[in-house]
Design an enzyme around this catalytic site. Structure first.
Site, PDB file in Angstrom:
ATOM      1  N   SER A 259       7.413  -0.113  -0.963  1.00  0.00           N
ATOM      2  CA  SER A 259       7.084   1.303  -0.927  1.00  0.00           C
ATOM      3  C   SER A 259       5.673   1.505  -1.438  1.00  0.00           C
ATOM      4  CB  SER A 259       8.060   2.107  -1.790  1.00  0.00           C
ATOM      5  OG  SER A 259       7.865   1.833  -3.166  1.00  0.00           O
ATOM      6  N   LYS A 260       5.014   2.565  -0.968  1.00  0.00           N
ATOM      7  CA  LYS A 260       3.655   2.860  -1.402  1.00  0.00           C
ATOM      8  C   LYS A 260       3.624   3.263  -2.877  1.00  0.00           C
ATOM      9  CE  LYS A 260       3.009   5.669   2.092  1.00  0.00           C
ATOM     10  NZ  LYS A 260       2.407   6.642   3.042  1.00  0.00           N
ATOM     11  N   ARG A 261       4.728   3.759  -3.401  1.00  0.00           N
ATOM     12  CA  ARG A 261       4.768   4.181  -4.804  1.00  0.00           C
ATOM     13  C   ARG A 261       4.765   2.977  -5.744  1.00  0.00           C
ATOM     14  NH1 ARG A 261       8.895   5.228  -8.345  1.00  0.00           N
ATOM     15  NH2 ARG A 261      10.446   4.851  -6.725  1.00  0.00           N
TER      16      ARG A 261
END
Length: 512
Positions: A259-261
């Site tokens: 995930s980008k997070r």
């Protein structure tokens, strides 16, 4: 309503359809690669469609970033918002009138209905179902009611949505090009038209894929559970469904979804910023879910071009096990691509990174670029990322009295460092600037790497009896300011005699 062909013998038309809700995800490039490889192999068309119906998460800069990053990778589309095409527009927000007739038809045929439930009521309903450990899903309070009848009940919202009416015996299996027969859970009464008049993904994707003649829908396996909804919509609307292919999801080393997070490298632009070569990234993405070709000796051939990947492509070879995103493997592969670059190409690719680090100015001179080409030749085998070059290149572009000496390099100097520097200064003083004559006519006392090396070995290794592995540490520190640097003798040649001697004398004075 248009009726483009999606029959098995139709020209293949594939698409990638990202949502502009933030920085483009590396998974978008992963999907684009496999779509494009098959389209090119089959002489088909590759479409970029922007699915921007989620207005709450819409990011106005995301679409431009998408063009930039996919374009950087060379994954070019034949049709799309920026290039047009026969099925324009290619942004869903510009196609709202396209979806309305399909919704009206579904309502008229009894396959969809209006729902006036407020978000508060729906949240309370889900909480109640979860507490009772019941399957979550809409309870059909609004089905069969007029607006007036529903308004007399609690949890009423003035603006309705439209929901599918999913029968109890709805089909839950479908054929997948990669996985064969796939089973998925029975869907609930999915919203297909939101209160703001925008379609949800489930309606829009079916309508747009049909209207644009998409023959193969290639997407991540997270959409398997939604495919029965789409199959139902195709059936109800009397449309021929495309072939489905669900790719395995990219995974972290602990098997979790990237995930980008949590993963900075999930951002597609991160690879460009770090100095990966686009051809290496494409190669790596292909390896994630596809076996490498075999060489004549039976070994794996892990380095290949997009054209080679496309030529060999077959859906039957796709591995359905979620591939691990191994950055160490990508670093190694990127290093292999850097080694194979022509020197002029490598030099050109280094320039933006050196400018970003302040090593080069906005408009480097011809002399600076010529020096960079000489330096690039020395570091080509020593970097795996273009961004790693700046510390090695910087010493060649700073004034001699402004060279910073790394503390670990100074700490590593031994007690004999002053004597080594004295011997080096005396030995090199007899060499002079070359007159431009190369090859066998180079004089023994000219300032070229072989002559520099010979003079220093004679003075330090032979004259002082110091082993080669220890002999040149003080010189490396003096010339580059670092413990590890590009090849020492070649660095001295590139710097030239005046700078080299000034740096040797500078460190000698510092050591007292």
């Amino acid at each position: 309503m248009t009726t483009p062909s999606t029959a098995p013998d139709a020209t293949p038309r594939l698409r990638v359809a990202p949502s502009p809700t933030g920085d483009p995800h590396v998974g978008t490039a992963y999907m684009a690669l496999f779509n494009l490889a098959f389209a090119r192999q089959q002489g088909g068309r590759f479409v970029l469609r922007v699915e921007d119906t989620d207005r709450a998460r819409f990011n106005p800069t995301s679409e431009a970033q998408l063009y930039d990053t996919l374009g950087w990778l060379g994954l070019r589309w034949d049709e799309g918002p920026d290039v047009g095409g026969p099925y324009a527009p290619y942004r869903q927000s510009e196609r709202l009138e396209t979806y309305r007739p399909y919704v009206e038809r579904l309502i008229a045929d009894g396959h969809a209905y209006h729902c006036w439930c407020s978000s508060e009521r729906l949240a309370a309903m889900r909480d109640r179902q979860q507490k009772l450990k019941q399957p979550t899903g809409y309870d059909r309070l609004c089905h069969g009611k007029t607006r007036e009848e529903r308004a007399e009940l609690e949890g009423f919202s003035e603006t309705p949505v439209v929901r599918m009416l999913v029968p109890d015996d709805a089909p839950t299996t479908f054929e997948d090009v990669i996985r064969g027969t796939v089973s998925a859970p029975r869907p609930d009464d999915q919203v297909i038209l939101k209160a703001d008049g925008f379609p949800t993904y489930h309606l829009a994707v079916v309508v747009d894929d049909h209207e644009m003649g998409i023959t193969h829908v290639v997407r991540g396996e997270e959409w398997i559970s939604s495919t029965p909804k789409h199959v139902l919509l195709y059936q109800w609307l009397g449309l021929t469904p495309p072939r489905f292919a669900h790719m395995p999801l990219l995974r972290n080393e602990n098997k979790s979804k990237i995930s980008k997070r949590k993963n900075p490298w999930a951002r597609l632009a991160w690879f460009q910023e770090q100095g990966y070569l686009p051809e290496a990234v494409v190669n790596f993405l292909g390896l994630l879910a596809y076996p490498p070709a075999k060489g004549e000796d039976g070994s794996d051939v892990e380095k290949f071009t997009f054209e080679e990947f496309s030529r060999d492509f077959a859906w039957s070879k796709v591995n359905t096990v979620g591939p691990i995103f191994d950055l160490k493997k990508l670093d190694w592969l990127n290093g292999q691509y850097i080694r194979d670059l022509e020197l002029g190409d490598l030099t050109s690719r280094l320039v933006p990174f050196l400018q970003a680090d302040g090593v080069l100015g906005e408009s480097p001179t011809m002399g600076e670029l010529a020096r960079l080409k000489s330096i690039a030749e020395q570091i080509q085998t020593r970097v795996n990322l273009l961004s790693e070059a700046a510390p090695m290149v910087r010493p060649f572009y700073v004034a001699d009295d402004e060279l910073e000496l790394a503390q670990d390099a100074l700490d590593g100097l031994k007690d004999d460092a002053p004597a080594v520097l004295d011997a080096a200064i005396a030995a090199l003083d007899g060499l002079h600037k070359p007159d431009g004559v190369l090859g066998e006519n180079i004089a023994a006392n000219q300032w070229h790497a072989p002559q520099i090396e010979a003079a220093l070995r004679e003075a330090i290794v032979e004259g002082m009896g110091i082993k080669p592995r220890f002999a040149f540490g003080p010189l490396r520190t003096a010339v580059s300011g670092q413990r590890i640097s590009p090849p020492l003798f070649e660095s001295m040649e590139i710097l030239g005699k005046p700078s080299t001697m000034a740096r040797l004398r500078g460190l000698r004075e510092r050591l007292g």
